[in-house]
Scaffold this motif. Structure first.
Motif, PDB file in Angstrom:
ATOM      1  N   GLU A 121      36.813  53.830  49.894  1.00  0.00           N
ATOM      2  CA  GLU A 121      36.508  52.548  50.552  1.00  0.00           C
ATOM      3  C   GLU A 121      36.467  51.413  49.531  1.00  0.00           C
ATOM      4  O   GLU A 121      37.034  50.329  49.743  1.00  0.00           O
ATOM      5  N   SER A 122      35.803  51.748  48.374  1.00  0.00           N
ATOM      6  CA  SER A 122      35.686  50.726  47.305  1.00  0.00           C
ATOM      7  C   SER A 122      37.061  50.339  46.776  1.00  0.00           C
ATOM      8  O   SER A 122      37.360  49.147  46.582  1.00  0.00           O
ATOM      9  N   LEU A 123      37.845  51.398  46.544  1.00  0.00           N
ATOM     10  CA  LEU A 123      39.193  51.131  46.027  1.00  0.00           C
ATOM     11  C   LEU A 123      40.004  50.319  47.026  1.00  0.00           C
ATOM     12  O   LEU A 123      40.762  49.418  46.655  1.00  0.00           O
ATOM     13  N   LYS A 124      39.801  50.710  48.324  1.00  0.00           N
ATOM     14  CA  LYS A 124      40.535  49.981  49.358  1.00  0.00           C
ATOM     15  C   LYS A 124      40.136  48.498  49.329  1.00  0.00           C
ATOM     16  O   LYS A 124      40.995  47.604  49.339  1.00  0.00           O
ATOM     17  N   ASN A 125      38.805  48.309  49.249  1.00  0.00           N
ATOM     18  CA  ASN A 125      38.320  46.930  49.209  1.00  0.00           C
ATOM     19  C   ASN A 125      38.826  46.208  47.962  1.00  0.00           C
ATOM     20  O   ASN A 125      39.259  45.055  48.012  1.00  0.00           O
ATOM     21  N   TYR A 126      38.711  46.982  46.828  1.00  0.00           N
ATOM     22  CA  TYR A 126      39.122  46.383  45.550  1.00  0.00           C
ATOM     23  C   TYR A 126      40.616  46.047  45.567  1.00  0.00           C
ATOM     24  O   TYR A 126      41.039  44.970  45.128  1.00  0.00           O
ATOM     25  N   ALA A 127      41.370  47.022  46.141  1.00  0.00           N
ATOM     26  CA  ALA A 127      42.821  46.805  46.202  1.00  0.00           C
ATOM     27  C   ALA A 127      43.148  45.595  47.073  1.00  0.00           C
ATOM     28  O   ALA A 127      44.008  44.771  46.729  1.00  0.00           O
ATOM     29  N   SER A 128      42.430  45.546  48.196  1.00  0.00           N
ATOM     30  CA  SER A 128      42.675  44.418  49.099  1.00  0.00           C
ATOM     31  C   SER A 128      42.352  43.095  48.406  1.00  0.00           C
ATOM     32  O   SER A 128      43.137  42.133  48.442  1.00  0.00           O
ATOM     33  N   GLU A 129      41.151  43.128  47.725  1.00  0.00           N
ATOM     34  CA  GLU A 129      40.711  41.920  47.015  1.00  0.00           C
ATOM     35  C   GLU A 129      41.710  41.557  45.901  1.00  0.00           C
ATOM     36  O   GLU A 129      42.098  40.398  45.736  1.00  0.00           O
ATOM     37  N   LEU A 130      42.099  42.639  45.189  1.00  0.00           N
ATOM     38  CA  LEU A 130      43.038  42.439  44.078  1.00  0.00           C
ATOM     39  C   LEU A 130      44.380  41.901  44.572  1.00  0.00           C
ATOM     40  O   LEU A 130      44.981  41.007  43.960  1.00  0.00           O
ATOM     41  N   GLN A 131      44.774  42.462  45.727  1.00  0.00           N
ATOM     42  CA  GLN A 131      46.049  42.032  46.306  1.00  0.00           C
ATOM     43  C   GLN A 131      46.003  40.540  46.660  1.00  0.00           C
ATOM     44  O   GLN A 131      46.951  39.790  46.392  1.00  0.00           O
ATOM     45  N   GLN A 132      44.835  40.183  47.262  1.00  0.00           N
ATOM     46  CA  GLN A 132      44.687  38.768  47.623  1.00  0.00           C
ATOM     47  C   GLN A 132      44.719  37.889  46.367  1.00  0.00           C
ATOM     48  O   GLN A 132      45.409  36.863  46.320  1.00  0.00           O
ATOM     49  N   LYS A 133      43.925  38.378  45.344  1.00  0.00           N
ATOM     50  CA  LYS A 133      43.858  37.586  44.101  1.00  0.00           C
ATOM     51  C   LYS A 133      45.236  37.484  43.450  1.00  0.00           C
ATOM     52  O   LYS A 133      45.666  36.418  43.019  1.00  0.00           O
ATOM     53  N   LEU A 134      45.884  38.672  43.411  1.00  0.00           N
ATOM     54  CA  LEU A 134      47.213  38.699  42.785  1.00  0.00           C
ATOM     55  C   LEU A 134      48.190  37.807  43.541  1.00  0.00           C
ATOM     56  O   LEU A 134      49.006  37.105  42.936  1.00  0.00           O
ATOM     57  N   GLY A 135      48.067  37.890  44.891  1.00  0.00           N
ATOM     58  CA  GLY A 135      48.939  37.053  45.714  1.00  0.00           C
ATOM     59  C   GLY A 135      48.756  35.588  45.381  1.00  0.00           C
ATOM     60  O   GLY A 135      49.738  34.865  45.137  1.00  0.00           O
ATOM     61  N   ALA A 136      47.458  35.196  45.317  1.00  0.00           N
ATOM     62  CA  ALA A 136      47.161  33.787  45.022  1.00  0.00           C
ATOM     63  C   ALA A 136      47.618  33.427  43.615  1.00  0.00           C
ATOM     64  O   ALA A 136      48.266  32.393  43.384  1.00  0.00           O
ATOM     65  N   GLU A 137      47.290  34.347  42.675  1.00  0.00           N
ATOM     66  CA  GLU A 137      47.646  34.099  41.263  1.00  0.00           C
ATOM     67  C   GLU A 137      49.171  34.024  41.099  1.00  0.00           C
ATOM     68  O   GLU A 137      49.698  33.130  40.446  1.00  0.00           O
ATOM     69  N   THR A 138      49.829  35.003  41.755  1.00  0.00           N
ATOM     70  CA  THR A 138      51.291  35.041  41.652  1.00  0.00           C
ATOM     71  C   THR A 138      51.908  33.777  42.249  1.00  0.00           C
ATOM     72  O   THR A 138      52.832  33.192  41.677  1.00  0.00           O
ATOM     73  N   ALA A 139      51.382  33.406  43.401  1.00  0.00           N
ATOM     74  CA  ALA A 139      51.926  32.197  44.034  1.00  0.00           C
ATOM     75  C   ALA A 139      51.751  30.996  43.119  1.00  0.00           C
ATOM     76  O   ALA A 139      52.683  30.196  42.935  1.00  0.00           O
ATOM     77  N   GLY A 140      50.540  30.926  42.509  1.00  0.00           N
ATOM     78  CA  GLY A 140      50.280  29.817  41.569  1.00  0.00           C
ATOM     79  C   GLY A 140      51.213  29.846  40.391  1.00  0.00           C
ATOM     80  O   GLY A 140      51.812  28.831  40.013  1.00  0.00           O
ATOM     81  N   ARG A 141      51.310  31.069  39.845  1.00  0.00           N
ATOM     82  CA  ARG A 141      52.193  31.202  38.672  1.00  0.00           C
ATOM     83  C   ARG A 141      53.631  30.858  39.015  1.00  0.00           C
ATOM     84  O   ARG A 141      54.340  30.220  38.246  1.00  0.00           O
ATOM     85  N   ILE A 142      54.070  31.346  40.184  1.00  0.00           N
ATOM     86  CA  ILE A 142      55.456  31.094  40.594  1.00  0.00           C
ATOM     87  C   ILE A 142      55.680  29.591  40.742  1.00  0.00           C
ATOM     88  O   ILE A 142      56.703  29.052  40.296  1.00  0.00           O
ATOM     89  N   ASP A 143      54.675  28.934  41.352  1.00  0.00           N
ATOM     90  CA  ASP A 143      54.810  27.478  41.481  1.00  0.00           C
ATOM     91  C   ASP A 143      54.937  26.812  40.123  1.00  0.00           C
ATOM     92  O   ASP A 143      55.818  25.972  39.897  1.00  0.00           O
ATOM     93  N   GLN A 144      54.016  27.268  39.230  1.00  0.00           N
ATOM     94  CA  GLN A 144      54.001  26.690  37.872  1.00  0.00           C
ATOM     95  C   GLN A 144      55.330  26.955  37.161  1.00  0.00           C
ATOM     96  O   GLN A 144      55.930  26.061  36.561  1.00  0.00           O
ATOM     97  N   PHE A 145      55.757  28.243  37.278  1.00  0.00           N
ATOM     98  CA  PHE A 145      57.007  28.651  36.635  1.00  0.00           C
ATOM     99  C   PHE A 145      58.189  27.857  37.206  1.00  0.00           C
ATOM    100  O   PHE A 145      59.067  27.401  36.471  1.00  0.00           O
ATOM    101  N   ASN A 146      58.122  27.690  38.546  1.00  0.00           N
ATOM    102  CA  ASN A 146      59.180  26.950  39.215  1.00  0.00           C
ATOM    103  C   ASN A 146      59.259  25.514  38.693  1.00  0.00           C
ATOM    104  O   ASN A 146      60.347  24.989  38.393  1.00  0.00           O
ATOM    105  N   GLN A 147      58.063  24.921  38.546  1.00  0.00           N
ATOM    106  CA  GLN A 147      58.022  23.542  38.043  1.00  0.00           C
ATOM    107  C   GLN A 147      58.577  23.479  36.614  1.00  0.00           C
ATOM    108  O   GLN A 147      59.369  22.585  36.275  1.00  0.00           O
ATOM    109  N   GLU A 148      58.125  24.492  35.798  1.00  0.00           N
ATOM    110  CA  GLU A 148      58.597  24.495  34.397  1.00  0.00           C
ATOM    111  C   GLU A 148      60.107  24.676  34.331  1.00  0.00           C
ATOM    112  O   GLU A 148      60.799  24.041  33.534  1.00  0.00           O
ATOM    113  N   ILE A 149      60.600  25.601  35.204  1.00  0.00           N
ATOM    114  CA  ILE A 149      62.046  25.848  35.233  1.00  0.00           C
ATOM    115  C   ILE A 149      62.799  24.575  35.630  1.00  0.00           C
ATOM    116  O   ILE A 149      63.822  24.227  35.032  1.00  0.00           O
ATOM    117  N   GLN A 150      62.222  23.903  36.651  1.00  0.00           N
ATOM    118  CA  GLN A 150      62.868  22.665  37.077  1.00  0.00           C
ATOM    119  C   GLN A 150      62.941  21.664  35.928  1.00  0.00           C
ATOM    120  O   GLN A 150      63.969  21.018  35.696  1.00  0.00           O
TER     121      GLN A 150
END
Lengths: 228, 159
Positions: A121-150
């Motif tokens: 259950e903990s892992l599931k929660n942690y994974a879910s939380e991590l997934q959300q965090k990673l999703g947000a972080e990745t989206a942020g990074r991708i935006d940042q990377f996209n801007q830098e690439i541009q």
């Protein structure tokens, strides 16, 4: 005390008494006359003593054997009882231990199962939380990377455009230079060819009188210029 | 005019000079031989060297003849040599004309060291006392072809 030891003590005691008796007899030995009587008495007493000692020894041996038998029986009884007690105890202990192990194992398994469920259950929660965090972080990074690439693309485009312009200018200059060089070389070649043609034509077309006149004119000119 | 100058007057080119000095040397060899030299041979050698027959007195006076030879050779070797390059082989008359011109210009008898080089086209190249003067047609043409602007204007089509 063991039976052998008792028999040994009794035998030693009788032997000491016998030796003492013999010593006393020797010390207080009668006269020659009585000697025989005394000797007979002593022999009788010795025989009796020996008999008594033998009787006592036999009794002791008998008692010792009885004692030994009793001890054996007691020991056997005690041993059997002890073995039975140990067996019963061991059996009980084994039974208890088995029960305890089974209980403990069952409980441990249940605990383990529960722990696993909790962990899952903990892992599931942690994974879910991590997934959300990673999703947000990745989206942020991708935006940042996209801007830098541009930015980089824009910079590279600008740089490339600048380089291309510079290169074009250089090429234009080089082309002009090459054109000029070729033009000059061509001009030079034309002049060389013209000069050769002119010399050949002139050389063939001048007659002797003209030659002589050219020489005289040249010498007169040299004379005027004070060459001589 | 003494014998040396007469001989020099008849020389036009350096080749003539060398040939004349060779003749003088041949004559000298005969003079230094013993008196048994044939007079005819001696006369022929003299004729080659001086251009006329030997007179009887000189023929019998070997010492005087030797002195004459030496004087003549020394004089000829002291003659001024002018280097001249022409584009054509000059005639005898033209060489005499040139010799006369140089003698008047320089005030002394000269011999011409002649070189014939058709590549100069025409005109003359002179070398005298270490000085060099190129009045050849080739040099004039080269100079003209150095003036590119002038030639470029010539290359333009006529209007």
């Amino acid at each position: 005390m063991s039976t052998e030891n008792i028999l040994l003590i009794a035998f030693l005691t009788n032997s000491v008494l016998l030796v003492i008796t013999l010593i006393m007899i020797f010390i207080f030995r009668p006269s020659k006359k009585d000697e025989q009587v005394i000797k007979k008495q002593m022999e009788q007493e010795a025989k009796e003593t020996i008999l008594r000692a033998q009787s006592m020894a036999a009794d002791i041996v008998k008692n010792a054997n009885a004692e030994l038998e009793t001890s054996k029986q007691f020991l056997k009884t005690q041993t059997d009882q002890l073995l039975k007690t140990m067996k019963d105890g061991l059996s009980e202990t084994l039974s208890n231990t088995s029960n305890n192990i089974q209980t403990t194992t069952t409980k441990t398994l249940e605990d383990y199962h529960q722990s696993l469920l909790n962990l899952n259950e903990s892992l599931k929660n942690y994974a879910s939380e991590l997934q959300q965090k990673l999703g947000a972080e990745t989206a942020g990074r991708i935006d940042q990377f996209n801007q830098e690439i541009q930015k980089e693309i824009a910079s590279v485009r600008s740089l490339n455009q600048e380089k291309v312009n510079t290169r074009l200018q250089t090429l234009d200059q080089e082309l002009d230079k090459i054109k000029k060089e070729h033009y000059e070389a061509l001009q030079k070649s034309i002049f060389v060819v013209l000069a050769r043609i002119s010399k050949k034509v002139l050389g063939r077309s001048i007659d002797i009188s003209t030659h002589e006149q050219l020489v005289i004119d040249a010498l007169e000119k040299a004379k005027k210029e004070n060459f001589f | 005019m003494d014998e040396s100058k007469i001989v020099a007057e008849n020389l036009k080119t350096k080749e003539d000079l060398v040939e004349k000095i060779d003749s003088l040397n041949s004559l000298r060899m005969l003079v230094f031989k013993d008196n048994s030299v044939d007079k005819t041979a001696l006369n022929q050698a003299y004729l080659a060297a001086f251009g006329r027959n030997i007179d009887e007195n000189l023929s019998s006076n070997r010492e005087a003849l030797s002195t004459l030879i030496d004087q003549t050779q020394n004089y000829l070797e002291s003659l001024k040599v002018v280097n001249l390059t022409l584009a054509f082989e000059p005639s005898h008359e033209f060489l005499l004309r040139l010799k006369k011109f140089f003698q008047e210009a320089l005030g002394q008898t000269v011999v011409i060291n002649l070189v014939v080089n058709p590549t100069i086209i025409g005109g003359v190249i002179l070398e005298n006392n270490g000085k060099y003067l190129d009045y050849s047609s080739a040099a004039i043409l080269d100079s003209a072809f150095q003036d590119r602007d002038f030639l470029t204007t010539l290359l333009q089509p006529e209007t």
